[in-house]
Structure formats: C-alpha cells, structure tokens
Design an enzyme around this catalytic site. Structure first.
Site, PDB file in Angstrom:
ATOM      1  N   ASN A 105     101.128  82.108 -26.357  1.00  0.00           N
ATOM      2  CA  ASN A 105     101.876  80.966 -26.869  1.00  0.00           C
ATOM      3  C   ASN A 105     101.682  79.800 -25.881  1.00  0.00           C
ATOM      4  O   ASN A 105     100.952  79.935 -24.911  1.00  0.00           O
ATOM      5  CB  ASN A 105     103.366  81.331 -26.987  1.00  0.00           C
TER       6      ASN A 105
ATOM      7  N   CYS B  62     111.689  82.384 -27.805  1.00  0.00           N
ATOM      8  CA  CYS B  62     112.938  81.639 -27.941  1.00  0.00           C
ATOM      9  C   CYS B  62     113.927  82.146 -26.899  1.00  0.00           C
ATOM     10  O   CYS B  62     113.895  83.299 -26.506  1.00  0.00           O
ATOM     11  CB  CYS B  62     113.566  81.858 -29.316  1.00  0.00           C
TER      12      CYS B  62
END
Ligand SMILES: Cc1cc2nc3c(=O)[nH]c(=O)nc-3n(C[C@H](O)[C@H](O)[C@H](O)COP(=O)(O)OP(=O)(O)OC[C@H]3O[C@@H](n4cnc5c(N)ncnc54)[C@H](O)[C@@H]3O)c2cc1C
Ligand SMILES: Cc1cc2nc3c(=O)[nH]c(=O)nc-3n(C[C@H](O)[C@H](O)[C@H](O)COP(=O)(O)OP(=O)(O)OC[C@H]3O[C@@H](n4cnc5c(N)ncnc54)[C@H](O)[C@@H]3O)c2cc1C
Ligand SMILES: Cc1cc2nc3c(=O)[nH]c(=O)nc-3n(C[C@H](O)[C@H](O)[C@H](O)COP(=O)(O)O)c2cc1C
Ligand SMILES: Cc1cc2nc3c(=O)[nH]c(=O)nc-3n(C[C@H](O)[C@H](O)[C@H](O)COP(=O)(O)O)c2cc1C
Ligand code: FES
Ligand code: FES
Lengths: 314, 284, 314, 284
Positions: free
Chosen positions: C197, C135
C-alpha cells in the site's frame, strides 16, 4: 542595516553553534575538500564526515549506485580505513575547514559505538559526533540499531557516556513508529536528532535478472523520499524537545522550508549536492529572502510553525 | 593515471549546436571557453540536470576547440533523455573538467584506440593529441549497427586509420570490435579504450595476451562525480599508484570481525582516481 | 502457433484465475467504467474496487492530492457510501465488467472487517476480496491494523471465517519488518498478499505554512516508491508461499518485471493509470515480448528468479 | 453542469505551433482534429507527461478550430514546465474532451466573463459561442502584471468589451479583477468565471449580492482526471443535481462511529461532476 534583510540563520545543536543551518550529509560530501572547487565551505554550516568504523572496511561489491525515479539507491557499505588509520592520517586535515566538522560514527556493537566515539571525540578537529545507528547489530540477528528502541538506546547511552561533545543521533525511517525511537534516544542523552537516514529499497536489472546493486538492497535518497522525511520530522518534532536536523531530498530553499516548518532546527543536504553543488548556497540565500519577505528576524521564529504538535527545542 | 593540474569548477554553458544521428545519438555543441581551454584527453564533465530531481550525468568531453566543446549522448535513461532534448539556446551547467585523463606520455608510438558505442566520445581528443605529436594510431570502432557508427570521418581527417565492426554486420566486421582487434594483424605498442565494461575487459585480456599494456576509460553509475560518495568504485591492485591508501581490511558487511582477512585489492573511485586505469592493475 | 510468441500470462491468486497478471489498484481505477473510454478492460486482469466501509464516509477535507517528485500524495479518506448503499446501488453494475472484479474492504475494527466482507463476498459480481488493513484501529489508540501483527492477524482471520472466496490481504510498508507481518497474515488464512500500500508522507505548502493535504499526512504512491515496493516484495517472497500482488510505481513492463523477478505472481497498477491509461496494456504486451525473446512459455517460469530466497507459491 | 454527449478518448496530437509571452506563458498549438470537433466550451484535457513518472496535467482547451486546438500554459511546477518546454514537432497525448463545460443555455443574454491568469484559457470558447448565438458578453480579465495579460485582442475581435486589472497596477485597474467587477456599473444576468480559488469565491459573493447566478470553472490538483480517484473534490450542496448520490454520512476519519451526524454537503468530483459548478451550490 535593517534586520529584515539579514535574518539570523544561526542554530544551536546542543553546544554546536552553526552560522547557517545547513549540514552536508554524511557519506555525501566526503570530508568537504572534494566539493571545495564547487562550493564555498565558509557558507555552509557543517560537513558531516563519512561514517567511520572501528576496523577498516573495504565496502560493498559493485555496483554501489542505481538511479531511480527522482531518487538514488546506494549501498556503499561503509568503506573506510578504520578509526586508527583515520586518526593517524585524516583527522588533522579537517582543522582547516572553514565550517564546523561533525564526525560520523558507525558500529556493529554497543562497544563499537563507545570505542569509536571516544577515540574520535577527543580530537579538537571534530566539533560534534553524529551516531549513524543504521548498521546491523551482529549480536541480535542482524537487527539494525536504529530499528529497535533498546538497541538505539544502548548505542546512544554508550556514546553519551564517553563524550561531552554535542551528540547527534541519526534515525532510520524504516520503522513502524519513528517518534517512539526518537523519544527513547532523547532520553538516552542525545543533543539532537538527524531525521532521516535513507529508506530501504531495491532496483532489479531485468536484463541480467539480478539486483542492480552488488549488495542487492540499498538505501534510497533524494527528492523521491522527501515526503517521507518531512512526515518523519513532523512526527518526531511532536515527540521530543531536542533539535532536529531534517534531511531527505532537499534541493532548494522551498524544500528546506518544508522541514523547518515541520519542526526541524537545521537541515542536511546529501544527494542534493549530486544534483548541483550550489544547492547548499541556494538554500541559505533562499531562506534569507523568505524570512526577509515575511519580516522575520530569525529562522528560529518559523521553526515548527506549520506543526500544531511541535514541542520545540527546550 | 597521473593527476592533472587542471582546476575544475562549475561552468555555465549554452547549447550552440545540436546534431542528432539516425540512431538517436545526440551531439550537443556548447559555448564553454574555459572548459575548451582546460580539458585534457579522457576527462569528463558532470552535467547538472536542467530540471533538478536527479544526480548529475557523467559525460566525456568529445570535442574542444575555439571556445567550444561538444558532448555525445546516447539516450539510455531519464537523465540522458532530458539532456538529449536540450535545444539550441538552452543553458547547461557543467562541473568540469573532471578526472584524470589518459596518460598521453605512456601512449607511445603506435596506439590502438578502441571505442565501443558512445565510448567514441572519449577518443577524439586523444587521437588529436597523438597525431599532433607525430605518433601513429589506429581506431577500432564498434557499434550495434551501421547507423550507430558516427563521425568516423573526424578520425580519418586526422590521418588515422579506422576499422569498424557492427554487432549485426550491417557495416564492417560482423561481431564485436574486440574480435576485430584480435583478428587484426597489426601490432600496437599500447591500447587505449573506452566503451562498455565487457568490451573493456576483453581489451584487457587482449593486451595481456599480446604482452602490451592498455589504458581503459571506465564507466559506472556516478553520483557525485567528484570523489565524495565512493559510489563509483572499481577493485584495483593494492599496489597500484592509483589505489587509495588503505589498511588491510575485511570485505564483508560484517567486516567488524575479521580485519585480518587481508585482501589483495581495494576499491578506487572511477571518478577521482580514474576514469582511466591500466588494465593490468584492475581486479574486476 | 509457436508457444514462444504467445507466452502464457495466466496467474492464480488462490482460486482467482486471471488471464493476465495485472490488477488495477484499489482507489485508483474507480469501478472500472471510468477508464473504459481509455483502456480495454477485457485486456486487464482485474479491477480492485475502491475500498468500502461499514458506514458511509464523506472522506477527508480538501485538498486530497499533492504532486511530489515522481510521486503522488493522497488522502482521500475512504469516501464511500457504506456497504448497504453499495450493495443496493452499485454492485449489480459490476457484473458487466469484462475482467475480474475484486472487492476491497476497509474497517476500523475486527468486527467491521468481518461484517463488510461477509456482506460483500456473497455477491456473485465480486470474484475475490482484498482486505485493506491500512486503517487505524479505533480500539487501540489509532494503531493501524497493517502495522501490528496481532491486529493484522485478527482482521485476516475474521474475514477468512466468513468467506471462501479468494482473500487478498494488502500490507503496509510503514513497518519495521513487513516479512514478519506477511508470515502472520499467511498463517491467518490469506490466499494472497498485496505488497505494498502507499508509504506515509507529507508535503508542506511553504507559502501558506501548512500541510498541502487537508488531512495533513497522506499516502505516497508512484515511481518514487518503486524501489521501496520492490524490496518489500523481495523480502515477503522469501517469507511466504502464497502469491504476491506486487505494486508501487509501475508504469511499464520493465517496472513490472522488477516485481515479477523479485517474486510477485501478479502486479497492480494504480498511479500509473494517472500517468497514462495505456500503461496496463503496455505492461502485458511488454511482458509477452520479454518472455518470447527469452523463449519462456509462461510468466510463471520467471517469477522470483532474481531472488535467491524466493519460496514460491506452494 | 449537464453531462454532454461527447465521448472522450486518448488522442495522439502533435505540436504545430508554440508561442511564448514575455511573462512566460506558453501557448501550444496542436494538430488534434477530433478534439477540435468534439470539444465544448469549458471542457479540458489531461496531458500525458512526455517523460512519464508523474500524473497527467489538466489543461483547459483554449482554442479549437480547423482541426487544431491550443492549450495555454502557466509554468507553476514540474509538470507544467515539462509541457511548456515542448517544441514544434513534439508529440503530446491527450485524454479529451473531459468534464462538463459551461451550461451555455443558462448563460442568457448579458454575461460577465471573469478570468484570472490562465483561467482565460477556459473563456475563449464560451465567448465565441455566446457571440455566435447573438448574446452579449463582457470580459473582466485580471493578471499579476501587464506582461501577463495575453490575447485580449482575441476577445475584442469577437466584439466583446474587455476590462483589465493588474495586481501591480501596470495596466488597467490597480487591484483584483473581482474588485474591478464590483466597482463596474454594468449589470449582468449571469457570471461565468475561471481562475484561482480566491477569485472564484469572490465572484460567488458578488453574484450573491447582486442576486444573479454564477458558473465557476474550478481548479484543484487532479490525479486521474476521469472520476476514478476522488482526489479532486469540492464540497457541494447535497441537493445539487451535481452532487453524487450519497447517503448521510459522517465526515471524520473515525466515521465508523457516527454516521448519524448528518452533513449538509457531499464531495463532488471537480473532474467529473464539474469542472463547472453553480456558485450557490458550493459549500467551500
Ligand atoms: C566517465 C564517464 C563518461 C561518460 N561519457 C559518456 C558520454 O560521453 N556519452 C554518453 O552518452 N554516456 C556517457 N557516459 C554514460 C552516462 O553517464 C550514462 O549513460 C548516464 O549516466 C545514464 O543515465 P540515465 O539516467 O540516462 O540512465 P539510468 O537511468 O541511470 O540507466 C542506466 C542504465 O541502466 C539501465 N536501466 C534503467 N532502468 C533499468 C531497469 N529497470 N532494469 C534494467 N536496466 C535498467 C538503462 O537501460 C541504462 O543502461 C559516461 C559515464 C562515465 C562514468
Ligand atoms: C480543469 C482544470 C483546467 C486547467 N486549465 C489550465 C490551463 O488551461 N492552463 C494552465 O496553465 N493551467 C491549468 N490548470 C492548472 C494546471 O493543471 C496546474 O497548474 C498543473 O497541474 C500544475 O502542475 P505542476 O506539476 O506544474 O505543479 P505542481 O507541482 O503540482 O504545483 C502546483 C502548485 O503547488 C505549488 N507548489 C509546488 N511545490 C510547493 C511547495 N513545496 N510549497 C508550496 N507550494 C508548492 C506550485 O507553486 C503550484 O502553485 C487547470 C487545472 C484544472 C483542474
Ligand atoms: C552515497 C551515499 C552515502 C551515504 N553514506 C552515509 C554514511 O556513511 N553515514 C550516514 O549516516 N549516512 C549516509 N548516507 C545518508 C545521507 O547522509 C542522508 O541522510 C540521506 O541520503 C538522506 O538525505 P538526502 O536525500 O539529502 O541524501 C549516505 C547517502 C548517500 C546517498
Ligand atoms: C488516489 C489513491 C487512492 C487510493 N485508495 C485506496 C483505497 O481505497 N484502498 C486501498 O487499499 N488502496 C488505495 N490506494 C493505494 C493503491 O491501491 C496502491 O496500492 C498504491 O497507490 C501503490 O501503487 P501505485 O504506485 O501503482 O499507485 C490508493 C492510491 C491512490 C494513489
Ligand atoms: S561518483 Fe561519487 S565518488 Fe565517484
Ligand atoms: S482527479 Fe481523480 S476523481 Fe477527479
């Protein structure tokens, strides 16, 4: 003759003017003649030649290719005869190509880039130079020139200093912030940027329990990487004003349009030729139709129009 | 092998016939008059993937007659599966004919043809050529299991003797086809082979031991198939007529530093300089 | 019962012991119950829950998904009810899962990571914590925690300080040197690493001339990225000694084996469930067959065996 | 819509019938006894891609009878092309039945069914249900061109009136089906529609103007199709019974900072809470 049915596809990469905005990716199109039986070279913008280095290179051990989902891994290892042999035996033949010819220079030191660029750029057969800075720099623990802003800047400056010919610098996607590298390379005097080179990858043969490529790791190309490439162009187009040659997985006019709308002024087709040598011509004819249907007189009008951050070639 | 004077092009063909063997090998018959006319034994085609998104697939031209050719497919991955799923009526675009086939003149009087698996696909045209020009030949044909042996009858019809081997012993000799060839008494002037690399290496060794030469049709992952990408190479004697002109060079990724380190071999493109090479010139 | 026919697939990620080495990727498997009609959860190793944040988040505008060649772009935007609502209404239900349950924590500041980890990790229903550090950090111009070694270290330390439960930190591939980040995160106290990811990407709708995702850019997953993920695992496995959870495009046992041979101790399946919910079970049964055929008594024996640089879990 | 008591599963089906219309729409008949028994009007299936490498595809269940169901396919991209290429005999795995279909009880006496393109696929089962329970219905059906209008007869056979529209005027009303619906004099108690988003939005507007309600079967790119990924959402009134329980939340990526900024809507999953929603509850 209505303008709309013949939209202008011309593009300028610095002083390099192309009738159509399609370049054939370095290492993927040989010197052009290999594809002459299958594609009309007069209908492509430019062929970017296989990268050449200062000294001859045998290239990597085999296998050099592996097929992956919607992609291709390669580790050719810059097999080439070296700049001297190249100048003596190969370059003269390029004069007969009915399209522009872009020389590609690779190196392992700043001095390599300067030397090879200088030797190659004086030749009339070569209309522009593309700097393939995705090679490891032997001076700094194998770090790749394209992955370090200082090295990328130094290589670009070195090449810029020795030629006034259009200079395209090819960026690597294997970085945290490609826009930052792009800005530095623009500042160092590049006329255009090629975005992107292959993405690092590997496939393992689970029967033999070793990497499928002789070189272990390789570069991933083809449709699999297209979303990565489109975003890289989008980000670079919001960071620099010089034109961008978008590439990565283009197989159709719609694919190419993703790059133009993101902010590329031209596109390059590499692996797409391995799928079908008619891809480059399909791209230009599809672009004409797309523009005509929208009443656009030129490709230029739509470049970057999907990208609010697009700065636009100055 | 010597460059042949056929000019390759993109041909739009149509599937007119489809056979599937018990072991899942698919033979696609194609209406392809120009290829049928031009193709020489040992040449191949690059099949444009009907759905895009992947490189074209290299396939030997198996049969060629009366405006038709056929391709023999073993499903090993996504590309061959997609092609094997084509039904009669489907379109298939081919870049063909490609590569330099067998040097038929050098295949003199008594030829051992050695095929492994779908390597058989590259053996029928040479066999037809040899028998048509009155030469003797014998086919050594190996596969994993009896079901995977296909179309031997096409060779027998030509009057060619056929000896078969299966890895599991379900038919013929129990073991590798190269073992069969080794044990077989027959002497041959020359060998011609197509199949997986380990088999071809073994054929090369047998030829050396017997003091004869062997022409090997190599396989490797191809990308372009037309000599543009240098992805499909094999190490070959610098002095071979098939070796690309190339100055002495270093072999390592850091080749910038030691061009002096001469090598005896260079890498030749299987798709362009090959796919057929003399075994004694390979350095693999 | 011969050992060879029942190879041991157990794996330990710190103190988290899994019977089978398959985790279901965060954000791809809901809380497990969504897939219960299609897959036997007793046969999977763990479900990694959808990432939760300190405050509730509506998530990104639509569309949130785009299909790309052999890949999927997503920009969900961490839609979740926030940690308090989650603790009050959702967590209790996880107790009934017949597999391990890993909580996933996302945040926009170091403090967020510490806070949410602390609140979540005390719950017995949660067997381990995965830190989703992909993030943007609002404190530093939107830089992503996973793309900056200092931020990655700080988030890991903060989470480590508040829990003794197994801590998996999930790395981003969108960096120049993932091994360097991995080393720092190992040093900061992570028990295991999730690699990788999604890869940043974008697709553009050329008819509407705008990005296909409401959020413009998104994360690429699926088979397209598998070669990128395998190489990332290969590189990280040569840099750290803690176990690695390999992920990116796994759809079969052979795909999973590429990760194990590169050095992963376990694998995670995300997008593969969207292809076919039977993928996780196919993976474990295929692994058993592979090991049995090679006479291997346990999966552990083959981990990292294709990778000469493999350091191996300590 | 209300959750239905059908339990989804993975079903292995076989293609037993394949029709292709002039406009390229493909209708696959499948042997799928359990799905045929369980499916309710407006439910859908996720088709596992036969070649892997991509997410499953959401498809409405078009017909269901006698152990068979059918799917209606418009080829728009790689996934639908792959499915449309399936031939009789091919296997196809389906996750089904999924989603909450139409609220049939709320579809009272006189229902306007509105279908755009292959949205028709979700209209036949509701039509059968309505006529079987003695209710009146009329189908408004639009497509790009005459050739793309398929299977109207199946509705006419049920005794349902059919009005058609084509974008190019090659049959029926020249224009959008929603314009046709607007101009049409008939009053309806309720509308039920399936088709592209712009069409559904227009249906919602018409319903509002007429003071009736409309059930819309939404389409969006799906990934999981089972409610696990939150990729297929639509903004919906916080107070809707279909809205996920959700505290007030911020909408931006920097939502960490302003949870106080309340929103009137939340995102509901089309695959799970839908695919059918009441138009007056959507905030799109
Ligand atoms: C000149 C020439 C002629 C040929 N002629 C014929 C012919 O006539 N008939 C024919 O059938 N073939 C022929 N071939 C071979 C054919 O081209 C290849 O089999 C084909 O390209 C394979 O493509 P694919 O995408 O189906 O498989 P790929 O996906 O490219 O896979 C190729 C191989 O890699 C293996 N593989 C894939 N993934 C993995 C993994 N994760 N781990 C380990 N291994 C893996 C596969 O099992 C397979 O063995 C020829 C090749 C050449 C070069
Ligand atoms: C509940 C539900 C029920 C459905 N029922 C049916 C049904 O019964 N029958 C049916 O045919 N469909 C149905 N659909 C739609 C169907 O699921 C989709 O059409 C399908 O998923 C598309 O997948 P694809 O891979 O073929 O196309 P995708 O590749 O996902 O493409 C989807 C759309 O994007 C466009 N697109 C692709 N690439 C680009 C690009 N580069 N630029 C711009 N646009 C692009 C395509 O043209 C297409 O319109 C249904 C959908 C849902 C959610
Ligand atoms: C086989 C192969 C060889 C390549 N060789 C080079 C090279 O020598 N120099 C270079 O700059 N790029 C090289 N590339 C990268 C391509 O030029 C191109 O940038 C990249 O493949 C992405 O585009 P694509 O997906 O259209 O192929 C090579 C790519 C492939 C597939
Ligand atoms: C729709 C979707 C949502 C995701 N959401 C999250 C998330 O909330 N947190 C997280 O750490 N990873 C998330 N991921 C990443 C996956 O967990 C996984 O790491 C990645 O997709 C690569 O693996 P795969 O190719 O098997 O999907 C998401 C991926 C997808 C496709
Ligand atoms: S496959 Fe490209 S050179 Fe042979
Ligand atoms: S498609 Fe995954 S939640 Fe709907």
């Amino acid at each position: 003759m209505k303008l709309e049915t013949h939209p202008d596809l011309q593009v300028e990469l610095g002083a390099l003017r192309l009738r159509v905005p399609t370049l054939m990716g370095s290492g993927c199109y040989g010197s052009g003649e290999e594809y002459a039986p299958f594609a009309d070279l007069a209908e492509i913008g430019a062929v970017v030649l296989k990268s050449v280095t200062r000294l001859p290179r045998l290239g990597n051990p085999t296998p050099r290719l592996a097929v992956t989902p919607s992609g291709l891994l390669n580790a050719i290892g810059l097999q080439n005869p070296g700049i001297e042999h190249y100048l003596a035996h190969d370059v003269a033949k390029f004069a007969s190509r009915p399209c522009a010819v872009v020389g590609s220079v690779a190196g392992f030191s700043v001095d390599d880039y300067a030397y090879v660029t200088q030797r190659l750029a004086v030749r009339d057969e070569i209309h522009a130079i593309e700097l393939n800075i995705s090679c490891p720099n032997v001076g700094s623990e194998g770090e790749t020139f394209a992955c370090d802003a200082n090295l990328a800047e130094a290589a670009t400056k070195a090449a810029r200093a020795v030629t006034a010919k259009p200079l395209i610098v090819k960026l690597s996607p294997n970085v945290t912030d490609i826009a930052a590298i792009a800005r530095v390379v623009e500042g160092a005097g590049a006329d255009a940027l090629a975005v992107i080179n292959t993405v690092r990858g590997m496939a393992i043969d689970v029967d033999r329990r070793e990497p499928r490529l002789g070189n272990a790791a390789g570069g991933l190309s083809g449709p699999a990487i297209r979303p990565i490439a489109v975003l890289a162009v989008w980000n670079v187009a919001a960071a620099v004003r010089i034109p961008i040659v978008g590439q990565g997985g283009i197989e159709s006019a719609r694919d190419a349009l993703e790059f133009f709308l993101a902010g590329a002024s031209a596109v390059s087709i590499g692996t797409g030729n391995f799928t079908d040598p008619r891809v480059p011509l399909n791209v230009t004819s599809g672009l004409r139709t797309y523009l005509a249907q929208r009443g656009a007189g030129s490709l230029r009008e739509i470049v970057g129009t999907a990208n609010p951050g697009f700065l636009g070639p100055a | 092998m010597r460059a042949l004077a056929t000019s390759p092009a993109i041909h739009e063909t149509v599937v007119v016939d489809r056979r599937e063997t018990l072991s899942g090998i698919v033979i696609l018959g194609l209406y392809a008059p120009e290829i049928a006319r031009l193709v020489r034994p040992g040449q191949y085609a690059m099949a444009v993937p009907p759905g895009g998104e992947r490189a074209a697939t290299a396939l030997g031209v198996y049969e060629a007659r009366d405006e038709r050719i056929s391709l023999m497919l073993a499903v090993v991955g996504v590309r061959t599966r997609e092609l094997a799923n084509l039904q009669v009526g489907a379109k298939l675009d081919l870049l063909a004919p490609l590569g330099n086939g067998f040097d038929l003149e050098a295949l003199r009087d008594d030829v051992a043809l050695v095929a492994g698996g779908v390597g058989l696909a590259s053996m029928l045209l040479p066999a037809q050529h040899l028998t048509a020009s009155g030469r003797r030949a014998h086919l050594y044909y190996g596969a994993s299991t009896a079901e995977a042996l296909v179309d031997e009858s096409k060779f027998a019809e030509l009057g060619i003797g056929v000896s078969v081997a299966t890895d599991d012993g379900t038919r013929g000799y129990h073991g590798f086809v190269t073992e069969l060839l080794e044990r077989d008494g027959r002497a041959h002037d020359v060998l011609a082979a197509c199949g997986p690399s380990p088999m071809l290496r073994a054929v090369g060794r047998i030829a050396r031991l017997r003091g004869v030469r062997a022409q090997l049709a190599l396989e490797e992952t191809f990308a372009c198939g037309v000599g543009a990408c240098w992805g499909c190479v094999v190490a070959i004697d610098r002095s071979s007529p098939q070796a690309p002109r190339f100055p002495q060079a270093s072999s390592a990724w850091d080749g910038h530093a030691d061009a002096a380190s001469a090598s005896e071999y260079v890498y030749a493109r299987i798709c362009k300089e090959g796919p057929v090479f003399w075994s004694d010139e390979l350095r693999w």
